[in-house]
Design a protein around this motif. Structure first.
Motif, short mmCIF file in Angstrom:
data_model
loop_
_atom_site.label_atom_id
_atom_site.label_comp_id
_atom_site.label_asym_id
_atom_site.label_seq_id
_atom_site.Cartn_x
_atom_site.Cartn_y
_atom_site.Cartn_z
N ASN A 25 0.67 -1.40 -0.06
CA ASN A 25 0.08 0.03 -0.12
C ASN A 25 0.82 1.17 -0.02
N ARG A 26 2.19 1.03 0.06
CA ARG A 26 2.96 2.16 0.09
C ARG A 26 2.96 3.02 -1.48
N LYS A 27 2.52 4.42 -1.31
CA LYS A 27 2.63 5.01 -2.59
C LYS A 27 3.46 6.33 -2.42
N LEU A 28 3.60 7.03 -3.54
CA LEU A 28 4.28 8.28 -3.57
C LEU A 28 3.75 9.35 -2.74
N ARG A 29 2.31 9.12 -2.54
CA ARG A 29 1.79 10.37 -1.74
C ARG A 29 2.19 10.24 -0.55
N HIS A 30 2.65 9.10 0.19
CA HIS A 30 2.71 8.74 1.50
C HIS A 30 4.24 9.43 1.97
N LEU A 31 5.14 9.57 0.89
CA LEU A 31 6.40 10.13 1.11
C LEU A 31 6.60 11.41 1.50
N ARG A 32 7.11 11.56 2.65
CA ARG A 32 7.18 13.26 3.00
C ARG A 32 8.38 13.82 2.95
N GLY A 33 9.81 12.85 2.88
CA GLY A 33 10.79 13.71 2.79
C GLY A 33 11.91 12.58 2.72
N PHE A 201 10.40 18.60 4.43
CA PHE A 201 9.70 17.66 4.04
C PHE A 201 8.68 18.37 2.85
N PHE A 202 7.94 17.49 2.23
CA PHE A 202 7.03 17.93 1.10
C PHE A 202 5.69 17.09 1.07
N ASP A 203 4.90 17.42 0.20
CA ASP A 203 3.63 16.85 0.19
C ASP A 203 3.17 16.48 -1.69
N LEU A 204 3.26 15.07 -1.90
CA LEU A 204 2.94 14.87 -3.39
C LEU A 204 1.59 14.31 -3.62
N SER A 205 0.79 14.52 -2.29
CA SER A 205 -0.58 14.06 -2.65
C SER A 205 -1.46 14.80 -3.43
N ALA A 206 -1.17 16.09 -3.76
CA ALA A 206 -1.97 16.89 -4.69
C ALA A 206 -1.37 16.73 -6.00
N TYR A 207 -0.29 15.97 -6.43
CA TYR A 207 -0.06 15.53 -7.69
C TYR A 207 -1.30 14.75 -8.39
N ASP A 208 -0.95 14.68 -9.80
CA ASP A 208 -1.68 13.62 -10.50
C ASP A 208 -1.99 12.28 -10.05
N THR A 209 -3.09 11.69 -10.43
CA THR A 209 -3.16 10.23 -9.78
C THR A 209 -1.96 9.51 -10.20
N CYS A 210 -1.42 9.50 -11.37
CA CYS A 210 -0.25 8.72 -12.09
C CYS A 210 0.92 8.81 -11.29
N VAL A 211 1.08 9.95 -10.72
CA VAL A 211 2.22 10.14 -9.75
C VAL A 211 1.80 9.95 -8.47
#
Length: 347
Positions: A25-33, A201-211
Motif C-alpha cells: 500500500n505504500r505510494k508516492l503520496r505517502h513519501l514526506r521527505g 519535507f514535502f507533500d505529493l498528494s496534490a499531484y496527478d493520480t499517475c504520480v
C-alpha cells in the motif's frame, strides 16, 4: 505544575514501533521527505560482506597476504634468549628465523621474569626476523605515521582544510516519474557544505493520480564541490517503495556512502538495514462492546441518517409544488360569506 506540564509537552515524541502501512500500500503520496548520509564523491563499489579486519588487508592471494601482515607485526616484538621464553640454543634461533610466528600472550609474571633474564644475542634474533620480513615476497611495508611532523602549522592547516573540502559539498535532489523521467516531479532546496543532509519535507498528494499513486520513483542527486561553480550529477536510484525496510529511527546507525533515508507518513525507512519491527505492547484487557453490537449501532445510525435525508427531500418537493400553484379567489370569497353569515346571526 506549569513548568512540568510545559517540559512534558515539549519533549520529543517516541518514534513509531511498527509500520502502519502495508508494503503493497505504500505510494508516492505517502513519501514526506528524504535524507542523505555520508556524502561521497568516489565511484560506487559493489557491496561486499566482509569483516573489519579483512578490510585492511589488500586483495590478492588471501593466505599469503594475511600471513605476511601478521608475521610482520610479530617481528617488532622483542625476543629474549634467541629462542623464546625458555632460553634455548641456536637451533631454536634458526627455526624462529626461518619461520617467524606470533608470540603467545604472556602474563605480568612472565614479562617480569623475561625482563630479569639476561638477553642472549637479542640483536641477532631481531635482525634475523627483520631480514626475513624484508626479503619475504609480498611483504606489506609500514608507512610512517609522522609524515607531517616537520611541516609548518600553516601547511598543516591548509592540508586539513583541503581534506575537509574533499568530504563536504552542496547537494540537492530531484524526483522523477519512471514513465516520464525527463520531467522532474519535485526539486528540493540546496543543502550547503555538509556530508549529512536532512532535506525539507514535502507533500505529493496534490499531484496527478499517475504520480501520487505510483509506488516507484527515480531519485537523482546533484552535487557541487566547495571550490566549484558547476553542478555535477552524482547518483541515480530507481526506488520501489514496496521494498523499503522499516528502521523506526535514524539514530545509532552506520550508513554506507551516499545512503538514502526515506521519511514516510508512518515512520523512517531504508534499503540498507533489515526491518526493525517491535512487538505490540501488551495492554490490560478492557471491557467493550461486541462486534455484532457495534455493527447494529452503525446500521441504526445509517438508517436514521437516510430517514432525515428523505424527510428533507420530501419537504423541499412539497414547498416547490405549493409555490408553483396559482392563487385561487373562490376559497377567499367562500370564507368572506361564512364570516358575514356568522356576524348576521349574532346580531
Amino acid at each position: 505544575m506549569m513548568l512540568s506540564s510545559l517540559s512534558s509537552s515539549s519533549a520529543p515524541s517516541e518514534p513509531p514501533r511498527r509500520p502502519r502501512l502495508l508494503a503493497q500500500n505504500r505510494k508516492l503520496r505517502h513519501l514526506r521527505g528524504l535524507s542523505l548520509r555520508n556524502l561521497s564523491f568516489a565511484p560506487r563499489a559493489p557491496r561486499l560482506l566482509r569483516s573489519a579486519d579483512d578490510a585492511d588487508i589488500p586483495s590478492g592471494p588471501p593466505r599469503k597476504k594475511k600471513l605476511g601482515v601478521l608475521q610482520e607485526s610479530s617481528s617488532d616484538i622483542p625476543t629474549s634468549g634467541g629462542g623464546g621464553v625458555g632460553g634455548g640454543g641456536s637451533g631454536d634461533s634458526d627455526a624462529e628465523t626461518s619461520s617467524p610466528s606470533l608470540h603467545p600472550s604472556r602474563s605480568s609474571e612472565n614479562l617480569t621474569r623475561i625482563e630479569q633474564t639476561p638477553a642472549r644475542h637479542p640483536s641477532a634474533a631481531t635482525a634475523g626476523l627483520r631480514a626475513a620480513a624484508t626479503t619475504r615476497p609480498g611483504a606489506v611495508q609500514r608507512r610512517p605515521s609522522l609524515s607531517n611532523a616537520h611541516t609548518s602549522p600553516v601547511s598543516r592547516q591548509k592540508r586539513l582544510e583541503d581534506l575537509a573540502d574533499e568530504a563536504v559539498g552542496d547537494v540537492f535532489f530531484s524526483l522523477h516519474d519512471p514513465a516520464r523521467p525527463q520531467e522532474p516531479v519535485y526539486i528540493s532546496e540546496v543543502g550547503e557544505r555538509s556530508a549529512n543532509f536532512d532535506f525539507r519535507f514535502f507533500d505529493l498528494s496534490a499531484y496527478d493520480t499517475c504520480v501520487s499513486r505510483s509506488c516507484r520513483v527515480i531519485i537523482r542527486i546533484w552535487t557541487r564541490r566547495p571550490k566549484q561553480s558547476n553542478w555535477s550529477f552524482l547518483v541515480e536510484e530507481l526506488i520501489d517503495l514496496r521494498s523499503l525496510h522499516f528502521i523506526s529511527t535514524t539514530l545509532n546507525r552506520e550508513y554506507r556512502p551516499n545512503a538514502l533515508i526515506f521519511h514516510l507518513e508512518d515512520g523512517v525507512y531504508s534499503l540498507d538495514f533489515p526491518d526493525r519491527i517491535s512487538e505490540p505492547r501488551q495492554a490490560p484487557p478492557m471491557t467493550t462492546s461486541s462486534y455484532n453490537a457495534l455493527m447494529k449501532l452503525s446500521n441504526l445510525e445509517s438508517s436514521i441518517a437516510d430517514a432525515e435525508e428523505t424527510q428533507r427531500a420530501v419537504m423541499q418537493q412539497m414547498n416547490a409544488l405549493i409555490a408553483a400553484e396559482p392563487a385561487d379567489g373562490a376559497d377567499a370569497a367562500e370564507e368572506d360569506v361564512l364570516l358575514a353569515n356568522k356576524s348576521a346571526a349574532t346580531s
